[in-house]
Write a protein that holds these residues in place. Sequence first.
Motif, PDB file in Angstrom:
ATOM      1  N   GLU A 116      -2.944   8.498 -12.859  1.00  0.00           N
ATOM      2  CA  GLU A 116      -4.010   9.129 -12.067  1.00  0.00           C
ATOM      3  C   GLU A 116      -4.054   8.561 -10.649  1.00  0.00           C
ATOM      4  N   GLY A 117      -3.095   7.721 -10.308  1.00  0.00           N
ATOM      5  CA  GLY A 117      -3.084   7.146  -8.967  1.00  0.00           C
ATOM      6  C   GLY A 117      -4.061   5.995  -8.797  1.00  0.00           C
ATOM      7  N   VAL A 118      -4.430   5.360  -9.923  1.00  0.00           N
ATOM      8  CA  VAL A 118      -5.404   4.270  -9.900  1.00  0.00           C
ATOM      9  C   VAL A 118      -4.710   2.948 -10.212  1.00  0.00           C
ATOM     10  N   LEU A 119      -5.032   1.910  -9.431  1.00  0.00           N
ATOM     11  CA  LEU A 119      -4.490   0.566  -9.668  1.00  0.00           C
ATOM     12  C   LEU A 119      -5.593  -0.327 -10.235  1.00  0.00           C
ATOM     13  N   PHE A 120      -5.210  -1.410 -10.904  1.00  0.00           N
ATOM     14  CA  PHE A 120      -6.232  -2.259 -11.530  1.00  0.00           C
ATOM     15  C   PHE A 120      -7.203  -2.845 -10.507  1.00  0.00           C
ATOM     16  N   ILE A 121      -6.731  -3.063  -9.273  1.00  0.00           N
ATOM     17  CA  ILE A 121      -7.640  -3.613  -8.254  1.00  0.00           C
ATOM     18  C   ILE A 121      -8.701  -2.591  -7.844  1.00  0.00           C
ATOM     19  N   ASP A 122      -8.460  -1.305  -8.133  1.00  0.00           N
ATOM     20  CA  ASP A 122      -9.462  -0.273  -7.840  1.00  0.00           C
ATOM     21  C   ASP A 122     -10.691  -0.411  -8.745  1.00  0.00           C
ATOM     22  N   HIS A 123     -10.553  -1.166  -9.844  1.00  0.00           N
ATOM     23  CA  HIS A 123     -11.691  -1.391 -10.749  1.00  0.00           C
ATOM     24  C   HIS A 123     -12.571  -2.536 -10.267  1.00  0.00           C
ATOM     25  N   LEU A 124     -12.114  -3.290  -9.277  1.00  0.00           N
ATOM     26  CA  LEU A 124     -12.865  -4.450  -8.798  1.00  0.00           C
ATOM     27  C   LEU A 124     -13.902  -4.007  -7.775  1.00  0.00           C
ATOM     28  N   SER A 125     -14.866  -4.874  -7.514  1.00  0.00           N
ATOM     29  CA  SER A 125     -15.821  -4.594  -6.434  1.00  0.00           C
ATOM     30  C   SER A 125     -15.037  -4.534  -5.126  1.00  0.00           C
ATOM     31  N   ARG A 126     -15.629  -3.890  -4.114  1.00  0.00           N
ATOM     32  CA  ARG A 126     -14.936  -3.726  -2.847  1.00  0.00           C
ATOM     33  C   ARG A 126     -14.562  -5.087  -2.269  1.00  0.00           C
ATOM     34  N   LEU A 127     -15.485  -6.039  -2.378  1.00  0.00           N
ATOM     35  CA  LEU A 127     -15.246  -7.368  -1.822  1.00  0.00           C
ATOM     36  C   LEU A 127     -14.075  -8.049  -2.531  1.00  0.00           C
ATOM     37  N   CYS A 168      -3.347  -2.767 -22.016  1.00  0.00           N
ATOM     38  CA  CYS A 168      -2.103  -2.458 -21.324  1.00  0.00           C
ATOM     39  C   CYS A 168      -1.912  -0.945 -21.179  1.00  0.00           C
ATOM     40  N   ILE A 169      -2.162  -0.204 -22.257  1.00  0.00           N
ATOM     41  CA  ILE A 169      -1.913   1.242 -22.158  1.00  0.00           C
ATOM     42  C   ILE A 169      -2.919   1.901 -21.211  1.00  0.00           C
ATOM     43  N   GLN A 170      -4.152   1.391 -21.204  1.00  0.00           N
ATOM     44  CA  GLN A 170      -5.145   1.958 -20.275  1.00  0.00           C
ATOM     45  C   GLN A 170      -4.779   1.629 -18.825  1.00  0.00           C
ATOM     46  N   HIS A 171      -4.291   0.419 -18.601  1.00  0.00           N
ATOM     47  CA  HIS A 171      -3.839   0.010 -17.261  1.00  0.00           C
ATOM     48  C   HIS A 171      -2.690   0.926 -16.804  1.00  0.00           C
ATOM     49  N   GLU A 172      -1.713   1.130 -17.685  1.00  0.00           N
ATOM     50  CA  GLU A 172      -0.565   1.970 -17.315  1.00  0.00           C
ATOM     51  C   GLU A 172      -0.976   3.435 -17.142  1.00  0.00           C
ATOM     52  N   MET A 173      -1.904   3.912 -17.979  1.00  0.00           N
ATOM     53  CA  MET A 173      -2.350   5.305 -17.858  1.00  0.00           C
ATOM     54  C   MET A 173      -3.111   5.531 -16.559  1.00  0.00           C
ATOM     55  N   PRO A 202       0.816  -1.236   0.000  1.00  0.00           N
ATOM     56  CA  PRO A 202       0.000   0.000   0.000  1.00  0.00           C
ATOM     57  C   PRO A 202       0.844   1.278   0.000  1.00  0.00           C
ATOM     58  N   ASP A 203       1.916   1.350  -0.760  1.00  0.00           N
ATOM     59  CA  ASP A 203       2.745   2.559  -0.787  1.00  0.00           C
ATOM     60  C   ASP A 203       1.892   3.757  -1.223  1.00  0.00           C
ATOM     61  N   PRO A 204       1.821   4.801  -0.410  1.00  0.00           N
ATOM     62  CA  PRO A 204       0.942   5.937  -0.744  1.00  0.00           C
ATOM     63  C   PRO A 204       1.321   6.651  -2.035  1.00  0.00           C
ATOM     64  N   ARG A 205       2.575   6.509  -2.462  1.00  0.00           N
ATOM     65  CA  ARG A 205       2.987   7.187  -3.707  1.00  0.00           C
ATOM     66  C   ARG A 205       2.235   6.659  -4.922  1.00  0.00           C
ATOM     67  N   LEU A 206       1.753   5.417  -4.837  1.00  0.00           N
ATOM     68  CA  LEU A 206       1.011   4.841  -5.971  1.00  0.00           C
ATOM     69  C   LEU A 206      -0.331   5.539  -6.190  1.00  0.00           C
ATOM     70  N   LYS A 207      -0.749   6.357  -5.208  1.00  0.00           N
ATOM     71  CA  LYS A 207      -2.027   7.083  -5.320  1.00  0.00           C
ATOM     72  C   LYS A 207      -1.835   8.506  -5.861  1.00  0.00           C
ATOM     73  N   VAL A 208      -0.585   8.883  -6.062  1.00  0.00           N
ATOM     74  CA  VAL A 208      -0.275  10.250  -6.515  1.00  0.00           C
ATOM     75  C   VAL A 208      -0.664  10.434  -7.985  1.00  0.00           C
ATOM     76  N   VAL A 209      -1.156  11.626  -8.318  1.00  0.00           N
ATOM     77  CA  VAL A 209      -1.418  11.965  -9.720  1.00  0.00           C
ATOM     78  C   VAL A 209      -0.113  12.516 -10.303  1.00  0.00           C
ATOM     79  N   SER A 210       0.372  11.892 -11.392  1.00  0.00           N
ATOM     80  CA  SER A 210       1.664  12.269 -11.969  1.00  0.00           C
ATOM     81  C   SER A 210       1.578  13.582 -12.750  1.00  0.00           C
ATOM     82  N   GLU A 211       2.708  14.277 -12.793  1.00  0.00           N
ATOM     83  CA  GLU A 211       2.817  15.583 -13.463  1.00  0.00           C
ATOM     84  C   GLU A 211       3.232  15.412 -14.929  1.00  0.00           C
ATOM     85  N   PRO A 212       2.753  16.290 -15.803  1.00  0.00           N
ATOM     86  CA  PRO A 212       3.212  16.223 -17.195  1.00  0.00           C
ATOM     87  C   PRO A 212       4.724  16.448 -17.309  1.00  0.00           C
TER      88      PRO A 212
END
Length: 188
Positions: A161-172, A152-157, A10-20
Amino acid sequence: MAIRQILEVPDPRLKVVSEPVTAFDDELRALVTDMFETMYDAPGIGLAAIQVGVPKRVLVIDLQPDDPDAEPVPCNHDGHHHHHQPTKKEPRVFVNPEILDPADELATYQEGCLSVPEIYADVDRPARCRVRWQDLDGAVHEEVMEGLMATCIQHEMDHLEGVLFIDHLSRLKRQMALKKLDKLRKVA
């Protein structure tokens, strides 16, 4: 050239929105070189700069497709003699990528992520999308992506925005995935 440490949940940096990216310079080239080295070493097929702790809008992707023209390589990892189809390297760099008109039609792929080790889950995403990005010289490109490349590109993009693929899953499902990851870590 260096292999950099990959941040994991759960590294908090993975939630950061990246800069151009604004400077297309040697520092950017060095970052991209390290990102490829880190990704191939992991091994993975895609990596965003934030996954190595750099909050910049930079992605590297190499789907490493099987090379049908190459001779199969015998590999003896497990004492058994079997042939391993070599992969082609097709490294691609996307700086400041944007998605234009994603398709309404969805495709489902089982996704994984180097920042969420050993966890895989089905994610639905637009099956095709037009992507606009810059290369290492700042030149602008546009291409329609489909199949695994679109996923793949959508996953990486999402990482930008600080979003991980598991954030697309239901909470459970997400909680189950993170519990499983905890268990795997305790064993290791």
